[in-house]
Write an enzyme that holds these catalytic residues in place. Structure first.
Site: not given
Length: 560
Positions: A69, A148, A268, A317, A378, A413
């Site tokens: 794009k 994380e 997020h 998250r 996010h 996720r």
């Protein structure tokens, strides 16, 4: 036909399908007829990790055309900071990665898909390294790994401290330059071409600029791969770049493909707060900062994540984002803080140079002061439904990366699984393209064309931010559906990129709201204030959607 455990078994429709009546939704985009045509074997739409790995792998099976794009490196991959997750350490295993992924997905992951991800992931990362990707190393030369949110092990490989996506893009683009893959930049994909049997036969697209191919054209191909990235621009504030306008999901819906899990949009938890009403792409503060020891605090300095979850700041998250929103409500604050002062100047400069520069650019010095943070849109955990080889419900159409719904992310996720998903499933799609079925001649569709005014974009973002973002409820979602339907009358008579993007955003937003209204529970990144609890008895299954003449039809599938 898709062959997939979730699709092969009989469906139990509990409750029955619901329709979001909006016949104004475009079934194809109004556009001039193609002024040029090019033939290829495989056309890949998108130049992030999913698109580039697919294109490089598919080259062994014939001619490949890569369409993007903007410029080749302007997608979401290059913005990825934290890293790529894989069980690379001696004290880690795919089974542990599997468990962490399933927990983060809040009961909605497809376990078979997750098992593919975590077992094939380590070798796929090593192949990426062999291609030329340079990850950070420890003093003894091993790959440096961090933690994380949601991970119980250090399994996040990173590059340039906090520039992992940029390094992966660099390596893949270097490989692309050495290939014979043709590239068309500055090209917005419009609609899918199909033959009389409904098989994908190519795409129409609009190339922005002047040259041998400009304006609206057609690409005829035996296989079409969507790797168009996310849809974060449906919200006012997002970590996604401006090109993330849901083009792939909207195209797939118009083509009759099935989408799934669209209600699960991940916010997020730590995005740099730029002030009230900030809009557009917002600076991300990677989860890896918390992985290296930074704490979330309120204005009094209290670590409010301690006691809320066993992993505190490193909880999944959705847990952290909800905790931040709850603490903001409790205190009346506009944001919370991420305190990484104890990492020291050297820690910030060596490990997080990109984030440090971004914060300082906006007047915040993480070395000497806490960073103001808020959640922002996010990642889309759902998307175009695929099997384990990327096949969608439309023969010849594949999807990979954030635009796809493989089932690996479930309702939320796990951090740094996105790059891994793009890598692993792109390799699987490339293998599946070894012998694609040749479609017949493209046929004209009788579906009505539509196009919305470019001004609709800002209105869609306002509606979604007010009524369908982190906190949702029946009244707000009903209002969102009503206002989105009303925007269907804001037509444009002049095809242009801004109008096509606005139309795509409107379609994607309508599908998200339809699914969010239907799921009457709180699960993962879908938070219903009127249904605050997870309800496995009624909502363990998956919501799928299709676009028809009467609008979006949303259907519930039991999973067993």
């Amino acid at each position: 036909m898709i062959s997939h455990p979730c699709l092969d078994r009989a469906e139990t429709l509990v409750p029955p399908p619901t329709r979001s009546p909006d016949p104004s939704l475009a079934r194809r985009l109004a556009a001039p007829p193609p002024g040029w045509t090019v033939d290829t074997d495989v056309v890949v739409i998108g130049s992030g990790i999913a698109g580039l790995v697919t294109a490089l792998g598919a080259r062994a099976h014939g001619r490949v055309l890569l369409v993007t794009k903007a410029l080749l490196d302007e997608g979401s991959t290059r913005w990825a900071q934290g890293g790529i997750a894989a069980a690379l350490a001696a004290d880690d295993s795919p089974e542990e990665h599997l468990r962490d992924t399933l927990v983060a997905g809040a009961g909605r992951c497809d376990e078979e898909a997750v098992r593919v991800l975590v077992t094939e992931g380590p070798a796929a990362v090593r192949r990426l390294i062999a291609l030329g990707a340079e990850f950070d190393r420890t003093a003894d030369g091993a790959i440096a790994l961090t933690r994380e949110g949601g991970h119980h092990r250090r399994r996040i490989a990173h590059a340039g401290g906090d520039a992992t996506g940029a390094e992966i893009s660099r390596a893949l683009l270097a490989g692309l330059k050495e290939s014979e893959i043709e590239v068309i930049e500055h090209a917005l994909v419009l609609d899918l071409l199909t033959d009389a049997a409904g098989r994908a036969a190519g795409v129409t697209l609009h190339v922005m600029g002047e040259g041998r191919r400009d304006g609206v054209g057609a690409v005829r191909a035996r296989a079409v791969v969507l790797a168009t990235g996310g849809l974060g621009q449906v919200f006012s504030a997002t970590t996604n770049p401006g090109v993330s306008t849901g083009d792939g999901v909207a195209l797939a819906l118009r083509a009759g493909a099935e989408v799934a899990d669209l209600e699960f949009v991940q916010f997020h938890p730590t995005v740099l707060w730029l002030g009230e009403g900030a809009s557009g792409q917002q600076p991300l503060i990677s989860e890896a900062v918390r992985g290296e020891g930074a704490h979330l605090i309120d204005a009094t300095g209290r670590r409010f994540m301690v006691g809320r979850h066993e992993l505190a700041e490193l909880a999944p998250r959705d847990v952290v984002a909800k905790a931040i929103m709850n603490r903001m409500r409790e205190t009346g604050a506009a944001h919370m803080y991420l305190d990484g002062r104890h990492l020291g100047a050297r820690g910030w400069e060596n490990r997080f140079p990109t984030i440090l520069a971004s914060c300082r650019h906006h007047g915040v010095d993480p070395v000497t002061e806490p960073i103001p943070v808020v959640p922002a849109a996010h990642y889309a955990s759902g998307g175009v439904r695929t099997d384990l080889s990327g096949r969608t419900s439309v023969p010849g159409l594949y999807a990979c990366g954030e635009v796809a719904c493989t089932g690996v992310h479930g309702a939320n996720r796990l951090a740094s699984n996105s790059l891994l998903e793009g890598l692993v499933f792109a390799e699987r799609i490339a293998a599946a393209l070894a012998d694609p079925v040749a479609p017949g001649e493209p046929v004209a569709t009788a579906a009505p064309a539509g196009l919305l005014d470019p001004s609709v974009r800002a209105q869609v973002q306002q509606i979604m931010t007010e009524h369908a973002s982190v906190l949702r409820g029946a009244d707000g979602l009903a209002e969102a559906a009503r206002r989105l339907a009303g925007l269907g009358g804001h037509r444009s008579a002049e095809p242009c990129v801004a109008a096509w993007e606005a139309t795509n955003l409107h379609t994607a937003a309508t599908a998200i709201v339809a699914a969010a209204r239907r799921r009457e529970e709180t699960r993962g990144s879908h938070w219903r204030e009127d249904f605050p609890d997870r309800d496995d008895a009624r909502w363990q299954g998956r919501l799928t959607g299709r676009l028809g003449a009467a609008g979006i039809t949303t259907q519930y599938e039991e999973t067993r």
